[in-house]
Design an enzyme around this catalytic site. Structure first.
Site, PDB file in Angstrom:
ATOM      1  N   GLN B 348       0.867  -1.168   0.000  1.00  0.00           N
ATOM      2  CA  GLN B 348       0.000   0.000   0.000  1.00  0.00           C
ATOM      3  C   GLN B 348       0.908   1.223   0.000  1.00  0.00           C
ATOM      4  O   GLN B 348       1.979   1.195   0.594  1.00  0.00           O
ATOM      5  CB  GLN B 348      -0.860  -0.013   1.272  1.00  0.00           C
ATOM      6  CG  GLN B 348      -2.160   0.711   1.176  1.00  0.00           C
ATOM      7  CD  GLN B 348      -3.292  -0.189   0.669  1.00  0.00           C
ATOM      8  OE1 GLN B 348      -3.672  -1.156   1.307  1.00  0.00           O
ATOM      9  NE2 GLN B 348      -3.822   0.136  -0.500  1.00  0.00           N
ATOM     10  N   THR B 517      -0.683  -3.425   7.342  1.00  0.00           N
ATOM     11  CA  THR B 517      -0.706  -4.884   7.245  1.00  0.00           C
ATOM     12  C   THR B 517      -1.579  -5.302   6.063  1.00  0.00           C
ATOM     13  O   THR B 517      -2.323  -6.271   6.126  1.00  0.00           O
ATOM     14  CB  THR B 517      -1.153  -5.492   8.592  1.00  0.00           C
ATOM     15  OG1 THR B 517      -0.345  -4.927   9.625  1.00  0.00           O
ATOM     16  CG2 THR B 517      -0.961  -7.000   8.641  1.00  0.00           C
ATOM     17  N   HIS B 518      -1.499  -4.508   4.997  1.00  0.00           N
ATOM     18  CA  HIS B 518      -2.218  -4.879   3.774  1.00  0.00           C
ATOM     19  C   HIS B 518      -1.246  -5.539   2.812  1.00  0.00           C
ATOM     20  O   HIS B 518      -0.903  -4.972   1.782  1.00  0.00           O
ATOM     21  CB  HIS B 518      -2.874  -3.648   3.142  1.00  0.00           C
ATOM     22  CG  HIS B 518      -3.795  -2.929   4.098  1.00  0.00           C
ATOM     23  ND1 HIS B 518      -4.217  -1.643   3.907  1.00  0.00           N
ATOM     24  CD2 HIS B 518      -4.380  -3.337   5.259  1.00  0.00           C
ATOM     25  CE1 HIS B 518      -5.023  -1.279   4.916  1.00  0.00           C
ATOM     26  NE2 HIS B 518      -5.126  -2.291   5.745  1.00  0.00           N
ATOM     27  N   ASN B 519      -0.808  -6.740   3.173  1.00  0.00           N
ATOM     28  CA  ASN B 519       0.065  -7.519   2.296  1.00  0.00           C
ATOM     29  C   ASN B 519      -0.837  -8.289   1.337  1.00  0.00           C
ATOM     30  O   ASN B 519      -1.739  -8.988   1.796  1.00  0.00           O
ATOM     31  CB  ASN B 519       0.904  -8.517   3.103  1.00  0.00           C
ATOM     32  CG  ASN B 519       1.561  -7.878   4.323  1.00  0.00           C
ATOM     33  OD1 ASN B 519       0.930  -7.747   5.368  1.00  0.00           O
ATOM     34  ND2 ASN B 519       2.805  -7.485   4.196  1.00  0.00           N
TER      35      ASN B 519
END
Lengths: 451, 589
Positions: B348, B517-519
């Site tokens: 992101q 934590t937008h993997n």
């Protein structure tokens, strides 16, 4: 003189004979109110349904035990009564009982060998059950319930309550009503509700007061004291009739939702009522829970609106209610951020208001109202203190599967603080109940969770 | 010899959002299901109790809800020329741990992608031509359209309990909602939450500038709520402890509030915690899976759990790792473009402006993770990629959230970071700051990818997964464009001090500070087996009875927080399993 002695001796002999007869002559079992053909068969599922409606499981199952295999401790003023194994196991259950034996226990409170059951078994109420339902229940227990070998602890009450023959005399006072159901309600739904409430549901066992002899004061709708509130083990079973009672304050639908799910826009069931919802009411049809709600609503002549279903919506958002007229002053006081508010009010803001709000109205179906809540304002303070210290739990049900747990505050608040807080909520939003002392709190804290 | 458990119809790997969705929907088909969860069990009470839960030091700083690197981690490098080293101290991203997974500790921002984002390559080609796609960018279309997904987005929003205001109801633009969103068949299930002061200021400035502000779509209850499973939420009290915490108030959308109690009530469902899946076992022909092997931490032994269907619903990084270890596809090779596993790892691109006002009080302790007003005026379907020189976009948001004392003390640049000067700065500025955030898209590139590390192994002896990742010019240009547009808007609020934080060209990925934590990506969806690891139904191309859920499916990351798309895809997948797969198990595409 001799004549006098003879008379005395004669009376003594008569007395002894009468006492022996009282103790040893078998009790006559009541005859069925309805004669059913010997080959009468229940509808499929009828017996299991009657078992749920009668809430056999809640008492006859221990916390870790098999269903209906007994062993649950039931507190009574006379001491602990241990529930029996009612699975069809021949050695430790009721596998050897004939239907007449079973009926004798349900209707007259006697076991096959003539021993009297303690009236923790609500045969005062089951006595009103229809013959068809008793037969169906027997049939279900004998043919569908798995037999479980479980020898339960024997009930040993202290003298004189260990003399079970004494219950015979008690029964003369308690069982003045004939077996079978006598409808007095005006509509079909209310009649069905009346039957479930009076008979299998045995609501009066907790919600009617007790006489000086501890028998139920008010067993049927025609009794004046019926469902006017009782006290069980230090918990109020609130009145279910009268202008201030929940059935008159709530809509029929809200009451039915409470029965089916243990929660509604106003309140949440915990303690004994939570068990009733968990083991009994959630399994009843919407129609039956609505019928019971309708009967309670109309018991003293109020108009009854019958909802079609309970909680049918796919999903719904429900705005929390604003403070009512009686609660506005408290809500304003709690919102003003005045550092001089009482300790009880300050503790309420710090610990309770996030869920129950400054309005004391909580949020529908999840956070119960504290304003005008029978548990908050009851004559008994133990329940409120216990909820603050140990928390509370509404069991999940088929329609509302979430187990709603309120955490306890025993670690966070001292006895003095809990007393201040409890006294505050008992007097806020128009609540008008007496103060709680630190000693009251200490006693509940000492008893520990689960009491 | 591993212990062997009784065969189940379905084994679910990881009991977070997607595992819970698969569990409850497939339970209703009468299937026997077991879920295996690596972490511990957790429920609102007792695990998230007040006030223990709102301990910022324990949960916010020491990250007690998160996966520990000793349990599982990755190695990281910025390009193929570097040697990857283990991520030993959590920083840039925070995978969760335990029942409920990341769904317990998120902020609650629940977005749908714009329709254009699901067919981005075609959208670019149609409007500007393929020639504007930079070298090395693996721009793709999702193999599923917004119109196909719409009912599943709607259903997930009902289950999850989302508060918001529709901007496009069946094509009709709604005043006060997001006019640039895809169409919705229904409004949000709950009205928007109340507005804080900073959001109101932002809203006014946006209106004055001709933008289109709307309330952030929040997995935070604005009212009491009952979802289609009969599960419940209570209205949020704006305590400000969302991200990194479980919600003590039943107010945050999570597997705990939306699904788990209903699921646990199903007689054909069971779950085992502290059961860490080590690999998916394939049949000899490699065309189906026979079950999974897991490590039972309580018994200290390996266990084989046979099953007819395997659902991979662990965190994106763990899903990709398991698939690489199990041979559920070929590892992606960025040089040849062959292979699919580990391909299109994306992230992101975020930035923001902080504003300080001497005479304004923002009460930063009042808020929630998805609080605020947003605009989509600089989002993907509003940007002229050809003229701007990048592909992407972002949404902007302003609203206090997570205003906790240790980590949330914004101070003007130049204020000493300790000592008397710092104290003085806090005294002067605490409570006087607001910010606007830009939450931007991140495209996929050949040189950002995941594979197995050649050196480092985990405690089970398995190779760690290696992350090769760096910022790319396209996304950095997008970020700088947002800076250029946001600063004038922020200045229009007349702050006393204002400062920006946007990565610029040349920025290198730094794994230490928290970013998001937008993997995403790594087992992406594709229309054919050569382009991705799973088909449009999240069914692996390799083994038709293995379904891989979650953000690993993302072809490239969207400009939004991923949960809405993750939840929608999960319902889309279980619907296909129920209606197409169970009656005739086979590759569905």
């Amino acid at each position: 003189m001799k004549t006098f002695l003879r008379i005395i001796a004669g009376l003594v002999v008569l007395g002894v004979v009468a006492l022996l007869a009282f103790i040893f002559v078998p009790v006559q079992r009541s005859a069925p109110a309805t004669d059913l053909a010997a080959d009468w068969q229940p509808e499929p599922g009828q017996g299991e349904y009657v078992m749920h409606a009668s809430d056999c499981v809640a008492c006859h199952t221990s916390d870790e035990g098999e269903s209906m295999a007994g062993g649950r401790a039931i507190a009574s003023p006379m001491g602990t009564i241990w529930s029996t194994n009612i699975t069809p196991d021949k050695d430790t259950g009721i596998g050897n009982w004939s239907y007449a034996d079973f009926r004798g226990a349900m209707v007259d409170g006697v076991t096959p060998n003539g021993t009297h059951l303690y009236p923790a078994m609500p045969y005062e109420n089951y006595r009103l059950m229809k013959e068809e339902d008793l037969r169906a229940l027997y049939d279900y227990i004998m043919t569908e319930v798995p037999a479980v070998s479980n020898k339960v602890q024997e009930t040993k009450l202290s003298f004189p309550f260990n003399l079970r023959f004494g219950i015979r005399a008690w029964n003369w006072l308690a069982l003045t009503h004939e077996p079978g159901f006598t409808p007095t309600s005006s509509t079909e739904a209310e009649t069905r509700g009346q039957y479930l409430v009076e008979g299998p549901g045995h609501c009066a066992a907790c919600h009617s007061p007790r006489t000086a002899f501890m028998s139920q004061d008010g067993i049927t709708a025609s009794d004046e004291s019926f469902l006017t509130g009782g006290v069980i083990d230090g918990w109020n079973a609130p009145a279910l009739r009268g202008a201030e009672s929940a059935p008159q304050q709530w809509s029929t639908e809200e009451l039915a939702l409470y029965l089916a799910t243990g929660r509604n826009a106003h309140s949440a069931a915990n303690g004994e009522m939570g068990l009733v919802v968990e083991h009994s009411l959630q399994y009843l049809t919407d129609e039956d829970n609505i019928a019971m709600a309708a009967f309670l609503k109309g018991i003293d002549g109020a108009d009854v609106d019958l909802p079609d279903t309970i909680a049918a919506a796919d999903h719904r958002a429900m705005e929390p209610a604003p403070a009512d007229a009686a609660g506005e002053a408290t809500a304003t006081m709690l919102t003003e951020a005045n550092p001089d508010i009482s300790l009880g009010a300050r503790l309420y803001l710090d610990n309770c208001s996030a869920c129950h709000f400054v309005t004391g109205k909580g949020a529908p179906e999840i956070f119960p109202e504290l304003a005008h809540n029978a548990l908050v304002t009851g004559s008994e303070t133990k329940p409120l203190i216990s909820v603050i210290l140990n928390g509370a739990e509404v069991p999940g049900t088929a329609k509302r599967p979430m187990t709603l747990r309120m955490q306890g505050y025993a670690d966070r608040l001292s006895d003095d603080e809990v007393a201040e807080l409890a006294s505050f909520v008992r007097s806020a939003w128009g609540n008008d109940a007496g103060a709680v002392t630190a000693a009251d709190v200490a006693a509940v804290r000492a008893a520990g969770a689960g009491h | 010899m591993a212990r062997q458990e009784k065969k189940k119809d379905v084994v679910i790997v990881g009991l977070g959002w997607t595992g819970s969705i698969a569990g409850i929907e497939l339970c209703r088909e009468g299937l026997e299901i077991v879920a295996l969860e690596r972490g511990h069990d957790q429920s609102t009470v007792p695990n998230f109790e007040y006030p223990q839960q709102i301990d910022e030091l324990k949960y916010g700083v020491r990250l007690k809800m998160m996966q520990k690197p000793s349990q599982q981690t990755v190695t990281v490098r910025r390009n193929d020329g570097e040697t990857a080293l283990p991520y030993r101290s959590l920083g840039s991203f925070l995978p969760g741990n335990g029942v409920g997974g990341a769904g317990t500790h998120w902020n609650g921002l629940n977005w749908r992608p714009q329709p254009e984002e699901l067919r981005l390559r075609s959208y670019v080609a149609e409007n500007w031509g393929e020639e504007i796609i930079p070298e090395g960018m693996n721009l793709g279309d999702y193999p599923v359209s917004y119109d196909e997904m719409e009912p599943f987005f709607t259903h997930f929003e009902k289950v999850a309990g989302i508060s918001g205001k529709a901007g496009n109801l069946n094509g009709e633009i709604q005043e006060g909602g997001n006019p640039f969103e895809g169409w919705r068949s229904e409004d949000y299930p709950m009205p928007p939450t109340a507005t804080t002061y900073d959001s109101s200021k932002f809203q006014e400035a946006c209106l004055a500038a001709g933008y289109h502000p709307f309330p952030a779509p929040a997995g935070i209850a604005s009212t009491a709520y009952t979802n289609p499973y009969g599960m419940q939420m209570g209205p949020c009290n704006f305590c400000g402890f969302c991200e990194r915490y479980g919600c003590y108030q039943y107010s945050k959308s999570s597997p705990q509030t939306a699904i788990l109690d209903a699921l646990k009530m199903q007689p054909n469902f069971s779950y085992r915690t502290e059961s860490e899946v080590l690999r998916v076992e394939l049949a000899e022909d490699g065309k189906t899976a026979t079950g999974v092997t897991y490590w039972d931490h309580k018994a200290g032994e390996e266990v084989f759990q046979p099953a007819d269907i395997v659902i991979l619903s662990s965190y994106q990084l763990n899903n990709v790792h398991l698939m690489l270890l199990s041979g559920l596809g070929e590892a992606y090779n960025p040089l040849t473009g062959m292979g699919t596993l580990g391909k299109n790892y994306a992230y992101q691109m975020n930035g923001g402006v902080s504003m300080f006002f001497k005479d304004e009080n923002f009460n930063p302790f009042v808020g929630h993770g998805a609080n605020g007003m947003c605009i989509d005026d600089f989002s993907i379907n509003q940007n002229d990629f050809g003229a701007l020189g990048f592909i992407g976009g972002s949404y902007w948001r302003s609203g206090t959230f997570n205003g906790q004392p240790i980590r949330n003390m914004p101070l003007p640049k130049g204020t000493p970071s300790w000592g008397a000067g710092w104290k003085e700065g806090i005294g002067e500025w605490y409570g006087h700051a607001m910010s606007i955030g830009s939450h931007g898209s991140h495209m996929s590139y050949a040189n950002n990818h995941l594979d197995l590390d050649p050196t480092y192994k985990d405690k089970h002896g398995r190779p760690l997964m290696r992350m090769t990742f760096n910022w790319q010019d396209n996304d950095l240009k997008m970020n700088q464009y947002m800076k250029s547009q946001m600063e004038p808007l922020a200045a229009s609020l007349n702050p006393d001090v204002m400062q920006s934080g946007f990565k610029g060209l040349g920025a290198q990925y730094d794994v230490r500070p928290y970013q998001t934590t937008h993997n995403t990506g790594g087992h992406i969806m594709s229309a054919n087996p050569t382009q991705g690891a799973v088909n449009k139904f999240s069914q692996t191309w390799k083994a038709h009875n293995v379904f891989a859920m979650g953000a690993g499916n993302f072809v490239q990351n969207t400009q939004y927080n991923p949960t809405g798309l993750v939840g929608g895809l999960a319902y889309h997948t279980v619907n296909a399993i129920r209606t197409q797969y169970l009656s005739n198990p086979r590759p569905l595409v």
